[in-house]
Design an enzyme around this catalytic site. Sequence first.
Site, PDB file in Angstrom:
ATOM      1  N   PHE A 152      11.034  -1.782  15.735  1.00 32.57           N
ATOM      2  CA  PHE A 152      10.397  -1.685  14.430  1.00 32.57           C
ATOM      3  C   PHE A 152      11.394  -1.164  13.385  1.00 32.57           C
ATOM      4  O   PHE A 152      12.058  -0.156  13.597  1.00 32.57           O
ATOM      5  CB  PHE A 152       9.200  -0.729  14.537  1.00 32.57           C
ATOM      6  N   GLN A 153      11.529  -1.851  12.275  1.00 34.81           N
ATOM      7  CA  GLN A 153      12.422  -1.521  11.159  1.00 34.81           C
ATOM      8  C   GLN A 153      13.914  -1.586  11.527  1.00 34.81           C
ATOM      9  O   GLN A 153      14.753  -1.013  10.838  1.00 34.81           O
ATOM     10  CB  GLN A 153      12.101  -0.140  10.574  1.00 34.81           C
TER      11      GLN A 153
ATOM     12  N   PHE B 151      19.163 -10.868 -23.088  1.00 36.37           N
ATOM     13  CA  PHE B 151      20.511 -11.375 -22.871  1.00 36.37           C
ATOM     14  C   PHE B 151      20.467 -12.709 -22.144  1.00 36.37           C
ATOM     15  O   PHE B 151      21.244 -13.626 -22.456  1.00 36.37           O
ATOM     16  CB  PHE B 151      21.335 -10.360 -22.084  1.00 36.37           C
TER      17      PHE B 151
ATOM     18  N   GLU C  95      14.759   4.186  -3.223  1.00 34.26           N
ATOM     19  CA  GLU C  95      16.118   4.535  -2.811  1.00 34.26           C
ATOM     20  C   GLU C  95      17.183   3.902  -3.708  1.00 34.26           C
ATOM     21  O   GLU C  95      18.272   4.467  -3.867  1.00 34.26           O
ATOM     22  CB  GLU C  95      16.357   4.112  -1.353  1.00 34.26           C
TER      23      GLU C  95
ATOM     24  N   VAL D  14      21.851  -2.882 -18.626  1.00 37.22           N
ATOM     25  CA  VAL D  14      22.555  -4.150 -18.720  1.00 37.22           C
ATOM     26  C   VAL D  14      21.692  -5.126 -19.519  1.00 37.22           C
ATOM     27  O   VAL D  14      20.475  -5.146 -19.411  1.00 37.22           O
ATOM     28  CB  VAL D  14      22.847  -4.709 -17.317  1.00 37.22           C
TER      29      VAL D  14
END
Length: 573
Positions: A112-113, A466, A50, A381
Amino acid sequence: MSKTAAQYLAETLEAAGVKRIYGVVGDSLNGFTDALRRLKTIDWIHMRHEEGAAFAAGAEAHLTGELAVCAGSCGPGNLHLINGLFDCQRSGVPVLAIAAHIPSSEIGIDFFQATHPESLFKECSHYVELVSNPAQLPQILTRAIRVAIAKRGVAVVVIPGDVALKPLDAAVPKWLVPAKPVVRPAEAELHQLAAMLNEGRRITLFCGAGCAGAHEEVVTLAARLKAPIVHAFRGKEHLEYDNPYDVGMTGLVGFASGYAAMKNCDTLLMLGTDFPYRPFFPEQARIAQIDLRPEALGNRTPIELGLIGGVKETVTALLPLLQDKRDETHLAAALKDYAKARSDLDALAESGPNSGVIHPQYVSRLVSQLAKDDAIFTCDVGTPIIWAARYLKVNGKRRIVGSFNHGSMANAMLQAIGAQAAFPKRQVISMSGDGGFTMMMGDFITLSQMKLPVKVVVLNNGTLGFVELEMKANGFLDTGCDLVNPNFAAMAQAMGVKGIRIEKPQDLEAGLAEAFAHDGPALVDVVSARQELAMPPKTTADEAYHFGMFMMKAVLDGRAKQLVDLAKVNLWR
């Protein structure tokens, strides 16, 4: 027969012009996804995570300027959206998230969840609301659409799976999508700004993403004021091309010339930018700022005057009030600095016939050279952003998408999915780092499953580059940065994607050309130099001291070979 709330939701999104929704299916989303299946006018882009759905939707919204939609099922499903939605919100792009929820009868008793999405999404959205009764949906949904578009950010509709399946007898509104307003300051403020600019002798314009669509007006303003134009990274795609006043970027990924043009001015006009790095602003100059967002005015540096307005509309109204300046001393000095900085950077983007090292500058220059005139680039990035900022050439048709405000890793490939889904006939190139690519590598499979011909160029330098540079610049030994990578090209082939591995610079141009010409998704695994230094536009004595401390610690820690490699890559070219 009465429609369900899920059907109303699907039909309203269709009426709002939504063409696709990015997400991962799940039980609490079943009513909605089934309504989309029967509607047949909105594509479901099946993602593997997601977070990728939110980044993909954000890229579509960035490129089209129109509402994009993502969705997640209850609990962990919609929680995964949050990082991508933070990026959308901070980038100012209109995105609607459908956050399915646990059964309404179980809310509040640790089912649940169970989570509380109406609270969790508050910080990354302009609007979030729970639909606890189908009768609420029309007002909540249409308000969410208006807010996302008008405020240019995220709105979230939370709806339990059982509520989505309940009947709803409501008609889709005839009007849903507000048009972009024209905003310009009052006449008194324009005259005040004009007086300030007419008094200035060394004026610099500093331009950001708010200059989209205002290229001609900003260049005309620079000509009138004899002012060099410095751009932030998000202003690059809008102002760097066809611009005789451009003197490059400033900031951590910028040029020495952009830094100097801002530091040496006596008057700075900020146009549509909320550039975050305070040390790069001039200390003594008078500063004025134009922005649509009141919260951006004076946010980073003290200003003498702040005007709320669109850049295009405000500059158009301002131009007749300005004197045509004749002294070009400041402009000429800035352009001379830029020519030198550009020449030095371009020299680093070459590769000799006997070189055994692939430098990332050379990779980015070739990508830019070989890409189509209307290519869309996404960049991760980290170090990929540096090389994209310095070496990708724009022309008014090319676009660049990245996580420039939120600074999230793993954005490039995910945003490329949204870009390619929205523009199936345009070339989309993801400039990925090996760290970012592997962080969300699951959605690489989405390219083949959804038949998206994205070209992924992986800068495979075996490190979180980086972060490693930051550690060294601050005097720390690099720790925890190593990446033990597979052969990404072989992995791509196993997934049904064309894979090309490049280990010698002499093979790079042909390999990139082959990948770009391929009719389908492709990955180019570029084994590049690890120890490449990306110097900021201005190096302070403190930074030099800390880098010296790193070198001393490296010797004491038995890492003398690392220092030799550093010298070979950066000094003996």
